[in-house]
Design an enzyme around this catalytic site. Structure first.
Site, PDB file in Angstrom:
ATOM      1  N   LYS A   2       0.822  -1.220   0.000  1.00 33.41           N
ATOM      2  CA  LYS A   2       0.000   0.000   0.000  1.00 33.41           C
ATOM      3  C   LYS A   2       0.846   1.256   0.000  1.00 33.41           C
ATOM      4  CE  LYS A   2      -4.369  -1.702   1.663  1.00 33.41           C
ATOM      5  NZ  LYS A   2      -5.541  -1.500   2.505  1.00 33.41           N
ATOM      6  N   LYS A  59      -4.876 -10.601  -6.250  1.00 35.02           N
ATOM      7  CA  LYS A  59      -6.156 -10.825  -5.567  1.00 35.02           C
ATOM      8  C   LYS A  59      -7.197  -9.807  -6.023  1.00 35.02           C
ATOM      9  CE  LYS A  59      -5.443  -8.028  -1.493  1.00 35.02           C
ATOM     10  NZ  LYS A  59      -5.483  -7.766  -0.101  1.00 35.02           N
ATOM     11  N   LYS A  82     -10.504  -3.950  -3.706  1.00 34.74           N
ATOM     12  CA  LYS A  82     -11.338  -2.760  -3.820  1.00 34.74           C
ATOM     13  C   LYS A  82     -10.629  -1.653  -4.574  1.00 34.74           C
ATOM     14  CE  LYS A  82     -13.486  -3.356   0.730  1.00 34.74           C
ATOM     15  NZ  LYS A  82     -13.199  -3.075   2.151  1.00 34.74           N
TER      16      LYS A  82
END
Ligand code: AMP
Ligand code: TRP
Length: 346
Positions: free
Chosen positions: A115, A207, A210
């Site tokens: 992130k 994966k 969102k």
């Protein structure tokens, strides 16, 4: 080792785009647990702001996750549904854990590395400390079982390390306060079910997430039937027909993912899917997969839409749940304050 009453805790971030991975890997699995254990399901809004969120959207997204919990079948009379920021104990215990966890432990977290990206100097301190807050969420309720998707495994290992270190660092005080040889349980991750890791529809090695810039990478819980059909039709595949045995899915991540999704949505084994579609081309399989997905998700999204039209009701559920959570959290925090040596009014 001290005995702890079984209790389940889990959380989902209100960052929009709730998707099939969230549903199959987490939310759907929360439902049957409510009949077996005391359960606490949290909308982790304090985790969400580790990356900047538009305030109006954040408020909406908190209600969206709460609506998904309710629509999936979590009953607020059986389980506690609430949002994290309404219970101050999360922030208080996270601070104590910031002082228990070591820089080295957090530096190894792969989610932070992903992130934060290349510009780590510019990541928020909250993004780095995120796993301490997650440990606090769980241990504030001394939860023993945590159902999550595969991607949370490393964070749950860290939670266990924090509980262990707290129990060791304060062993004498914990015993003196009458808590025996451990104040916090060593939490068991529940990473199971047919789809603990749903992959992107555009790239079987990533994966479903969102935050993927492509809306075609995920099926969201609010997609209508046409959108679901379109996304599945466009999903990446390989040129071979489907294999007849699950072993034939090895090295074919996109095929593996679509077959896993089918099995999880239809409630059958992966081999049963291949018994039906082995040798078939993806085009016919995809049509059936879309039908299965629409059948499984339509009632959920209809109920979410109904609840989203009634924010007063959803806010009420969160307020009531927060009051119940606070009662449990206060008992833990009072004990933690005594254990670490803080002075509090009695
Ligand atoms: P998040 O979206 O990060 O708040 O995740 C909420 C829950 O969904 C966590 O238990 C995650 O492990 C789970 N989850 C997120 N993405 C996936 C995925 N692609 N497959 C399976 N579970 C997932
Ligand atoms: N970190 C989790 C995720 O991104 C969300 C989360 C926060 C959580 N606190 C938790 C999950 C406590 C389980 C238990 O998916």
């Amino acid at each position: 080792m001290a005995q702890f009453t079984p209790r389940v805790f889990s959380g989902v971030q209100p960052t929009g785009n709730l998707h099939l991975g969230n549903y199959l890997g987490a939310i759907r699995r929360f439902v049957p647990l409510q009949d077996e254990y005391p359960c606490i399901y949290c909308v982790v809004d304090m985790h969400a702001i580790t990356l900047w969120q538009d305030p109006a959207e954040l408020r909406n997204n908190i209600r969206e996750v709460a609506s998904a919990y309710l629509a999936a079948g979590i009953d607020p009379k059986k389980a506690i549904i609430f949002n994290q920021s309404q219970v101050s104990g999360h922030a208080e215990l996270a601070w104590v854990f910031n002082c228990v966890a070591r820089m080295g432990w957090l530096s190894r977290m792969t989610q932070f590395k992903e992130k934060a990206g290349k510009d780590r100097e510019n990541a928020s301190v909250g993004l780095f400390a995120y796993p301490d807050l997650m440990a606090a969420d769980i241990l504030l309720y001394r939860a023993t079982h945590v159902p999550v998707g595969e991607d949370q495994k490393q964070h749950l290992e860290l939670t266990r390390d924090i509980a262990q270190k707290f129990n060791n660092d304060f062993a004498a005080q914990i015993a003196a306060e009458g808590h025996g040889d451990a104040f916090f349980p060593i939490t068991e991750p529940l990473i199971q079910g047919p789809a603990p890791r749903v992959m992107s529809l555009r790239d079987g090695s990533k994966k479903m997430s969102k935050s993927d810039p492509s809306a075609y990478s995920r099926i969201t819980l609010t997609d209508d039937a046409d959108t679901i059909q379109q996304k599945i039709r466009k999903a990446k595949t390989d040129p071979e027909p489907l294999p007849s045995e699950t072993a034939g899915l090895a090295g074919r991540p996109e095929a593996d993912n679509l077959v896993t999704m089918f099995a999880a949505l239809a409630g059958i084994e992966r081999q049963a899917v291949l018994d039906r579609f082995g040798g078939a081309q993806f085009s016919s399989f995809k049509g059936e997969l879309a039908d299965v997905a629409v059948t499984a998700l339509a009632p959920l999204s209809a109920e979410m839409r109904r609840l989203r039209a009634d924010p007063g009701f959803v806010d009420g559920v969160l307020a009531t749940g927060s009051a119940k959570a606070r009662d449990i959290a206060t008992v833990t925090m009072d004990a933690v304050k005594d254990i670490v040596g803080f002075l509090r009014a009695r």
